[in-house]
Design a protein around this motif. Structure first.
Motif, PDB file in Angstrom:
ATOM      1  N   SER A 269      -3.699   9.603 -10.406  1.00 32.91           N
ATOM      2  CA  SER A 269      -2.232   8.984 -10.541  1.00 32.91           C
ATOM      3  C   SER A 269      -3.023   7.643 -11.259  1.00 32.91           C
ATOM      4  O   SER A 269      -3.274   7.342 -10.541  1.00 32.91           O
ATOM      5  N   ALA A 270      -1.505   7.404 -12.830  1.00 33.89           N
ATOM      6  CA  ALA A 270      -2.238   5.458 -13.090  1.00 33.89           C
ATOM      7  C   ALA A 270      -1.374   5.141 -12.323  1.00 33.89           C
ATOM      8  O   ALA A 270      -0.827   4.034 -12.789  1.00 33.89           O
ATOM      9  N   LYS A 271      -0.309   5.677 -11.801  1.00 27.33           N
ATOM     10  CA  LYS A 271       1.225   4.730 -10.952  1.00 27.33           C
ATOM     11  C   LYS A 271       0.733   4.493  -9.394  1.00 27.33           C
ATOM     12  O   LYS A 271       0.559   5.754  -9.196  1.00 27.33           O
ATOM     13  N   PRO A 272       1.293   4.013  -8.922  1.00 30.08           N
ATOM     14  CA  PRO A 272       1.301   4.014  -7.317  1.00 30.08           C
ATOM     15  C   PRO A 272       2.236   4.923  -6.834  1.00 30.08           C
ATOM     16  O   PRO A 272       3.206   5.105  -7.288  1.00 30.08           O
ATOM     17  N   CYS A 273       1.703   6.185  -6.043  1.00 30.39           N
ATOM     18  CA  CYS A 273       2.595   6.736  -5.125  1.00 30.39           C
ATOM     19  C   CYS A 273       2.921   7.100  -3.737  1.00 30.39           C
ATOM     20  O   CYS A 273       1.774   6.210  -3.240  1.00 30.39           O
ATOM     21  N   LEU A 274       4.042   7.180  -3.485  1.00 33.32           N
ATOM     22  CA  LEU A 274       3.992   6.670  -1.703  1.00 33.32           C
ATOM     23  C   LEU A 274       3.568   8.268  -1.063  1.00 33.32           C
ATOM     24  O   LEU A 274       3.900   8.828  -2.155  1.00 33.32           O
ATOM     25  N   LEU A 275       2.966   7.844  -0.454  1.00 28.73           N
ATOM     26  CA  LEU A 275       2.449   9.162   0.871  1.00 28.73           C
ATOM     27  C   LEU A 275       2.426   9.381   1.707  1.00 28.73           C
ATOM     28  O   LEU A 275       3.349   9.228   2.473  1.00 28.73           O
ATOM     29  N   GLU A 276       4.022  10.574   0.784  1.00 33.13           N
ATOM     30  CA  GLU A 276       5.163  10.719   1.771  1.00 33.13           C
ATOM     31  C   GLU A 276       4.417  11.558   2.614  1.00 33.13           C
ATOM     32  O   GLU A 276       5.610  11.807   4.142  1.00 33.13           O
ATOM     33  N   GLN A 277       3.492  12.446   2.532  1.00 32.98           N
ATOM     34  CA  GLN A 277       2.754  13.045   3.154  1.00 32.98           C
ATOM     35  C   GLN A 277       2.425  13.072   4.443  1.00 32.98           C
ATOM     36  O   GLN A 277       3.286  13.110   5.979  1.00 32.98           O
TER      37      GLN A 277
END
Length: 555
Positions: free
Chosen positions: A104-112
């Motif tokens: 991922s080249a964009k920040p992702c919220l770690l929902e898990q």
């Protein structure tokens, strides 16, 4: 009330990966620079950034997210917000981003992680579980692994890490976990700090249930073929084990920990007879490049004191690159040791001004006029570069490898001495209308032509950089398929660097001779699968050809 304008340019924390750096400001913003491959910069693209750029975060709420921590693995990045949420971006082949998916080249919220209850929660009551949902207070990353400490002191791990085999033969193997998993050995205690190398983890844990400034115990686990666990042997551990030098009865209290690829460094202190604190740095593990600072290239399996550091200084920060180590004192002294005289540069850098590895600490000077760095805060080490935060967070210095803009100074050349990072980020001055004379107008026309030529040259350079980035990504993916790890610059054959020619048969023979049993078995499996696939395709084509021939004869 704090000055928001000043907080926006004050760096409170930095983290360095293989060839990129993250900086966290006092107002909770994150900036990145360096190599962009795999999206590790979080800019939404894979282009390199030669100077700091702000990382943008997509939020469903109107309020801006305020971050309180950053961490960098080899090719991925982590951030933790003041609400306890964790964000990740970059390389994800081993699940180090905390989800099962592509890079991922964009920040992702770690929902898990948000959906995981605290490991201390043993009840099935839904109301109780909702009260124990995790909020992360600290994060760390290293190699292909990610770690987090929650608000109750529990440690979580995901990505690539060592685990005991469940097969009858036993033994150890690496697993890829795409979701955070609690390290249950520390339940009932509080993990205070943690560090991670390529294949090992070291944690500072409270002796009691909570951390209230009492005794800290050091634990380590993972692979140990170089003694990087500090346990007195070279046996790997899949579960945490106490490092006896820093156990509950030790006079030395550890307060900082860092891991290189295969070595470990700790900062400790103890009370002198006069009541003052004595500070010390300890290292153990791989020492072949002098990264332990013991005056030799010998590896050690137990912690040893870095004796050539002065006893009178108070050390406030330590970090390890792949094969070098750096420490900082509260007075502004900075020492480095290890590969290429503590620069961390790989031998193929061919830097004429330095030669050989530093087996003992070398004092790094801020400038020719002043050896000390004013009001230092933190030092961080990448694979082959070092970044220091000084002037109470309002100035950054970097030195070492400069390719891909790793040093953040707008250029791509290596720097053997500290150079200023372009911080605060460069901004354009507002345009102002000015009265011009005829001569000034002519001069302006010439400047416009020069500016146009520079712009065209920049476009050509960007196109070349894009092609180079694509080629590097292709090489890295191919290298990973064959050898099980991404391509690094140290993997380039020496013959290609020195002569520009490449004898593939000879290099292949050299590689096989130097490979250990595990690597040879992986290569055998890879080529067996490749050969099987080729044979299947040949058979399919033969069947199709025979079928076409039969059909043509029938007509």
């Amino acid at each position: 009330m704090a000055d928001t304008g000043k907080l926006s340019t004050k760096v409170v924390a930095v983290a360095a990966g293989e060839a990129h750096t993250l900086a966290l400001t006092g107002d909770g913003r994150i900036y990145s620079w360096g190599r962009g491959m795999f999206g590790r910069l979080g800019t939404g693209k894979e282009a390199d950034e030669l100077t700091p750029v702000e990382v943008k975060f997509e939020n469903s709420e109107e309020t801006r997210i305020k971050f309180v921590g950053v961490a960098s693995g080899a090719y991925h990045s982590l951030a933790v917000a003041d609400d306890g949420s964790v964000w990740s971006w970059g390389y994800n082949i081993y699940g180090q981003l905390g989800f099962d998916g592509e890079n991922s080249a964009k920040p992702c919220l770690l929902e898990q992680f948000l959906n995981t209850s605290n490991p201390d929660s043993s009840t099935d009551d839904s109301e109780t579980k909702s009260k124990t949902v995790n909020k992360v207070s600290n994060i760390k990353a290293g190699g292909m692994t990610s770690l987090a400490i929650d608000n109750l002191g529990a440690l979580w791990i995901w990505g690539n890490y060592l685990q005991q085999n469940s097969s009858p033969e036993g033994g150890f193997s690496f697993v890829s976990s795409f979701t955070p998993t609690p390290v249950r050995d520390f339940l009932g205690h509080a993990v205070v700090k943690v560090a991670c190398g390529n294949e090992h983890v070291v944690a500072l844990v409270s002796a009691g249930e909570v951390h209230k400034g009492e005794v800290i115990v050091c634990y380590s686990w993972g692979t140990n073929k170089h003694g990087q666990l500090g346990l007195g042997d070279r046996e790997s551990r899949h579960r945490p084990e106490i490092v006896k030098t820093f156990n509950q009865d030790s006079p030395w209290a550890a307060y900082e920990v860092a891991c290189g690829a295969f070595h470990t460094a700790l900062l400790t202190h103890k009370k002198r007879a006069n009541g003052t604190l004595e500070s010390a740095c300890w290292t153990f593990g791989l020492g072949e490049n002098g990264q332990l600072g013991h005056g030799t290239t010998q590896s050690t399996v137990s912690p040893e004191h870095v004796k050539e550091l002065p006893d009178s200084v108070h050390l406030i920060s330590v970090d390890c690159g792949l094969f070098h180590t750096s420490v900082v004192s509260s007075a502004g002294d900075v020492w480095s040791w290890g590969m290429e005289r503590g620069l961390g540069l790989c031998p193929d850098a061919r830097v004429s001004a330095v030669s050989g590895d530093a087996t003992s600490p070398l004092l790094i000077s801020c400038s020719e006029e002043n050896a000390k760095f004013q009001n230092p805060i933190q030092v961080t080490c990448g694979a082959a570069h070092t970044v220091l935060v000084g002037n109470d967070g309002y100035k950054l210095w970097a030195w070492g490898r400069g390719r891909s803009g790793v040093l953040g100074n707008g250029i791509t050349t290596d720097c053997l001495t500290p150079t200023s990072v372009s911080w605060p980020e460069l901004t354009e001055d507002p345009k102002q209308e000015e009265t011009k004379t005829v001569g000034e107008e002519d001069k302006g026309t010439e400047e416009q032509k020069d500016s146009q030529e520079v712009a065209e040259a920049d476009e050509k350079l960007k196109a070349l950089q894009l092609r180079l980035s694509t080629m590097e990504q292709y090489v890295s993916l191919l290298h990973h398929s064959i050898f099980g790890k991404p391509y690094e610059e140290k993997d380039i054959p020496t013959s290609l660097l020195n002569s520009g020619t490449f004898d593939i048969a000879k290099e292949w023979e050299n590689m096989l001779e130097s490979a250990d049993r595990a690597k040879l078995m992986r290569l055998e499996m890879f080529y067996r699968n490749m050969l099987s696939g080729v044979k299947d395709q040949i058979m399919k084509k033969r069947v199709l050809e025979a079928l076409k021939e039969c059909l043509s004869k029938g007509n």
